[in-house]
Design a protein around this motif. Structure first.
Motif, PDB file in Angstrom:
ATOM      1  N   GLN A  65      -8.790  10.751  -3.065  1.00  0.00           N
ATOM      2  CA  GLN A  65      -8.614   9.641  -4.185  1.00  0.00           C
ATOM      3  C   GLN A  65      -7.763   8.519  -3.371  1.00  0.00           C
ATOM      4  O   GLN A  65      -8.100   7.436  -3.555  1.00  0.00           O
ATOM      5  N   VAL A  66      -6.555   8.884  -2.835  1.00  0.00           N
ATOM      6  CA  VAL A  66      -5.624   7.583  -2.057  1.00  0.00           C
ATOM      7  C   VAL A  66      -6.446   6.801  -1.138  1.00  0.00           C
ATOM      8  O   VAL A  66      -6.455   5.782  -1.051  1.00  0.00           O
TER       9      VAL A  66
ATOM     10  N   ALA B 252       2.085   1.641  -3.357  1.00  0.00           N
ATOM     11  CA  ALA B 252       0.926   2.169  -4.135  1.00  0.00           C
ATOM     12  C   ALA B 252       0.454   3.648  -4.215  1.00  0.00           C
ATOM     13  O   ALA B 252       0.341   4.541  -5.152  1.00  0.00           O
ATOM     14  N   TYR B 253       0.744   4.014  -2.888  1.00  0.00           N
ATOM     15  CA  TYR B 253       0.676   5.424  -2.429  1.00  0.00           C
ATOM     16  C   TYR B 253       1.615   6.416  -3.313  1.00  0.00           C
ATOM     17  O   TYR B 253       1.394   7.262  -3.914  1.00  0.00           O
TER      18      TYR B 253
ATOM     19  N   LEU C 223       0.718   6.771  -6.815  1.00  0.00           N
ATOM     20  CA  LEU C 223      -0.290   7.706  -6.746  1.00  0.00           C
ATOM     21  C   LEU C 223       0.227   8.923  -6.924  1.00  0.00           C
ATOM     22  O   LEU C 223      -0.120  10.135  -7.810  1.00  0.00           O
TER      23      LEU C 223
ATOM     24  N   TRP D 234      -0.111  11.769  -9.941  1.00  0.00           N
ATOM     25  CA  TRP D 234      -0.763  12.976  -9.976  1.00  0.00           C
ATOM     26  C   TRP D 234       0.262  14.039  -9.933  1.00  0.00           C
ATOM     27  O   TRP D 234      -0.113  15.303 -10.627  1.00  0.00           O
TER      28      TRP D 234
ATOM     29  N   GLY E 129      -9.837   6.218  -1.430  1.00  0.00           N
ATOM     30  CA  GLY E 129     -10.598   5.359  -1.978  1.00  0.00           C
ATOM     31  C   GLY E 129      -9.811   4.389  -2.560  1.00  0.00           C
ATOM     32  O   GLY E 129     -10.255   3.202  -2.487  1.00  0.00           O
ATOM     33  N   GLU E 130      -8.812   4.694  -3.176  1.00  0.00           N
ATOM     34  CA  GLU E 130      -8.107   3.621  -4.028  1.00  0.00           C
ATOM     35  C   GLU E 130      -7.349   2.391  -3.287  1.00  0.00           C
ATOM     36  O   GLU E 130      -7.280   1.578  -3.439  1.00  0.00           O
ATOM     37  N   LEU E 131      -6.957   3.030  -1.928  1.00  0.00           N
ATOM     38  CA  LEU E 131      -6.118   2.137  -1.059  1.00  0.00           C
ATOM     39  C   LEU E 131      -7.204   1.408   0.186  1.00  0.00           C
ATOM     40  O   LEU E 131      -6.687   0.717   0.980  1.00  0.00           O
TER      41      LEU E 131
ATOM     42  N   LYS F  81       0.835  -1.172   0.203  1.00  0.00           N
ATOM     43  CA  LYS F  81       0.054   0.044  -0.012  1.00  0.00           C
ATOM     44  C   LYS F  81       0.903   1.145   0.072  1.00  0.00           C
ATOM     45  O   LYS F  81       0.556   2.238  -0.532  1.00  0.00           O
TER      46      LYS F  81
END
Length: 223
Positions: free
Chosen positions: A116-117, A32-33, A36, A40, A119-121, A29
């Protein structure tokens, strides 16, 4: 090696050097952050750091240097002031799923990114507030008790940090100010003296791969 595996290797090595135990799922995670942020950043300019490998050191590991100190305090509610892209709040929320983490920033593109983070994570323990921290209402958090820990990373001088957030601190709560060198000049300022608050302790933070001073200043209300 793919970019993801290169970032993963750097993160793993840094965590090992810093003596931090973070599960593979949480590490995934964190990576993944960073990806992101990188995505962005190309459009929204969230952070001055452009290289994802540098983000591992300067964003993830720097933020996680406070993890043992936050864990030792075992707070239930933490507020990150001037969170920007979610630093240190998102790494802390990922690593401490039982901690309710709120991040506030006044810049819309940054709060949009943090949402957004979230939600996605799938970070159900992470909450984003847009606007100015002085307008935040204590009654909305921790059943009106406020935050056990209020943290900032390069948000402002400590005196301003305290004055803007004093109304949000829970009883027996602590401010944690992440700083570079020990900010003696701030402690000597009249603004700081007027707060009537003294640092309760200052801890040296070690960040793997970073040859620069880092300190964590603990502050609490004088009884």
């Amino acid at each position: 090696m793919t970019l993801q595996s290169t970032l993963q290797a750097k993160l793993e090595a840094g965590l090992l050097e810093m003596g931090l135990l973070v599960s593979p799922e949480k590490q995934a995670k964190l990576i993944a952050y960073v990806l992101l942020i990188d995505k962005w950043n190309k459009v929204h300019n969230l952070t001055a750091i452009r290289d994802p490998l540098e983000m591992v050191t300067l964003h993830l590991l720097d933020s996680l240097s406070v993890l043992p100190h936050v864990q030792a305090l075992a707070p239930k509610f933490l507020l990150d002031v001037g969170a920007g892209a979610g630093l240190p709040s998102i790494p802390l929320a990922i690593c401490l799923p039982d901690l309710q983490v709120t991040a506030i920033d006044s810049v819309t593109k940054k709060t949009s990114f943090m949402r957004q983070v979230k939600g996605e994570l799938g970070l159900s323990n992470f909450h984003v507030e847009a606007g100015r921290v002085e307008a935040l209402k204590k009654e909305r958090f921790n059943q009106g008790a406020g935050f056990n820990v209020i943290i900032s990373r390069a948000f402002s001088e400590i005196a301003l940090f305290i004055s803007l957030t004093k109304h949000l601190l829970a009883e027996n709560g602590l401010w944690l100010a992440m700083k570079g060198v020990v900010p003696d000049h701030e402690f000597e300022s009249q603004d700081f003296k007027n707060t009537g608050i003294q640092p309760s302790k200052i801890e040296v933070l070690k960040v793997a791969g970073l040859d620069a001073e880092r300190h964590l200043v603990f502050l609490s209300m004088n009884k």
